[in-house]
Design an enzyme around this catalytic site. Sequence first.
Site, PDB file in Angstrom:
ATOM      1  N   GLY A  50      -2.001   1.929   0.597  1.00 49.14           N
ATOM      2  CA  GLY A  50      -2.294   1.460   1.966  1.00 49.14           C
ATOM      3  C   GLY A  50      -2.818   0.039   1.969  1.00 49.14           C
ATOM      4  O   GLY A  50      -3.625  -0.348   2.823  1.00 49.14           O
ATOM      5  N   GLY A  97      -2.956  -2.764   5.020  1.00 54.13           N
ATOM      6  CA  GLY A  97      -3.691  -2.498   6.255  1.00 54.13           C
ATOM      7  C   GLY A  97      -4.912  -3.384   6.442  1.00 54.13           C
ATOM      8  O   GLY A  97      -5.134  -4.346   5.702  1.00 54.13           O
ATOM      9  N   GLN A  98      -5.706  -3.021   7.450  1.00 53.73           N
ATOM     10  CA  GLN A  98      -6.872  -3.845   7.816  1.00 53.73           C
ATOM     11  C   GLN A  98      -7.838  -3.994   6.632  1.00 53.73           C
ATOM     12  O   GLN A  98      -8.319  -5.084   6.347  1.00 53.73           O
ATOM     13  CB  GLN A  98      -7.600  -3.209   9.012  1.00 53.73           C
ATOM     14  N   ASP A 110       2.097   0.023  -0.671  1.00 51.90           N
ATOM     15  CA  ASP A 110       2.100   0.437   0.744  1.00 51.90           C
ATOM     16  C   ASP A 110       3.535   0.787   1.091  1.00 51.90           C
ATOM     17  O   ASP A 110       4.445   0.528   0.295  1.00 51.90           O
ATOM     18  CB  ASP A 110       1.583  -0.720   1.643  1.00 51.90           C
ATOM     19  N   ILE A 111       3.747   1.350   2.299  1.00 56.19           N
ATOM     20  CA  ILE A 111       5.126   1.510   2.775  1.00 56.19           C
ATOM     21  C   ILE A 111       5.523   0.316   3.633  1.00 56.19           C
ATOM     22  O   ILE A 111       6.646   0.203   4.071  1.00 56.19           O
ATOM     23  CB  ILE A 111       5.316   2.819   3.579  1.00 56.19           C
ATOM     24  N   ARG A 112       4.539  -0.563   3.923  1.00 54.20           N
ATOM     25  CA  ARG A 112       4.892  -1.766   4.686  1.00 54.20           C
ATOM     26  C   ARG A 112       4.634  -2.992   3.826  1.00 54.20           C
ATOM     27  O   ARG A 112       3.688  -3.032   3.036  1.00 54.20           O
ATOM     28  CB  ARG A 112       4.156  -1.722   6.016  1.00 54.20           C
ATOM     29  N   ASP A 143       5.127   5.371  -1.169  1.00 57.47           N
ATOM     30  CA  ASP A 143       4.728   6.292  -0.102  1.00 57.47           C
ATOM     31  C   ASP A 143       3.799   7.326  -0.740  1.00 57.47           C
ATOM     32  O   ASP A 143       4.213   8.076  -1.636  1.00 57.47           O
ATOM     33  CB  ASP A 143       5.990   6.954   0.474  1.00 57.47           C
ATOM     34  N   TYR A 167      -7.633  13.339  12.781  1.00 56.98           N
ATOM     35  CA  TYR A 167      -8.117  12.335  11.812  1.00 56.98           C
ATOM     36  C   TYR A 167      -9.454  12.794  11.210  1.00 56.98           C
ATOM     37  O   TYR A 167      -9.641  12.779   9.989  1.00 56.98           O
ATOM     38  CB  TYR A 167      -8.275  10.999  12.553  1.00 56.98           C
TER      39      TYR A 167
END
Length: 316
Positions: free
Chosen positions: A8, A11-12, A34-36, A52, A141
């Site tokens: 991840g 991300g932020q 990450d996946i992005r 992933d 969550y």
Amino acid sequence: MKRILVTGASGQVGSELVPALRERYGSDAVLATDIREPEGALAEGGPFRRVDCTDRQALEHAVRDFRADTIYHLAAILSAAGERDPDQAYRVNLGGLKNALEVARDQGCAIFIPSSIAAFGPSTPPDPTPQDTIQRPTTMYGVTKVAGELLADYYHLRFGVDARGVRYPGLISYVTPPGGGTTDYAVEIFYAAVQQGRYTCFLRPDTQLDMMYMPDAIRASIEVMEADPRRLKHRNAFNVTAMQLTPATLAEAIREHLPHFVIEYQVDPLRQSIADSWPRRLDDSAAREEWGWAPRYDLRAMVADMLENLRKKPGL
Ligand code: NAD
Ligand code: SER
């Protein structure tokens, strides 16, 4: 020498944690996954691999190929996005975490697992929220975060995995926008203040939540992993906090720099109900006692630094 894999990472949190880890342990010693695709400093500063975390084999290959001894497992679906797709939140947050713990166990890795203020619910004492208390969250969550805390403890007790973590409060930062949480207003407000001079907030003006500036969150994530294990009575899910904010107090602090800034309110019932179920203030004395945690940024210092950095950001 440490070799770290971060899930991840785009991300932020990851977009700032990875550069901090590379600064500390060396650029080639930290693999971002990450996946992005990564952007900015994250993309330029060292290796990246598409992974992933719901694919156990892919994660295992990445850890083995990189010869990682530590995993920072950040991949997750946040609170508001998780309520829009609870099934995906369950698969990524719990399935991904279970994979990461299994891989850590197989490959002998230490693992950092972030939890959240979302691990608490409406029956938790809200102010202050003790380290060990009632945890009956009402979001998917939050459910995955409580289960994740328990799984992390279980893998430590049962299999000796060096699993550690903190409960981040809402995180405020200027590098990468937040990924669909309830505390996102506390970041959006800065972009809107700098770009338009006004912001329409989706929470009521008096909604108090725990918050932290990203540099403190990054430091907490590194310090807990470097803490002397003999001092740790807890290992996972340490409450950490830096400041308590409402939209109204944050807007007031921004107005000290931008006097014409205007805040309006258009409450989103979903995110308001999530925020109303979370603590107003965490008691972080366990983190202070067991590994010397102390925040460096209060409201005024955070606002000044956010505005200074956002003004320098290309395109703003
Ligand atoms: P984010 O949404 O900004 O980033 C999460 C990243 O995970 C994204 O880049 C996304 O592409 C990636 N991801 C999603 N599904 C994936 C998958 N299947 N495999 C691999 N990667 C996947 O979140 P963040 O704010 O950086 O949060 C990092 C961690 O910190 C999470 O565990 C989150 O719950 C926790 N946390 C964050 C906050 C906050 O305010 N940002 C507060 C409390 C806890
Ligand atoms: N910032 C996160 C969210 O709002 C808290 O974990 O979802």
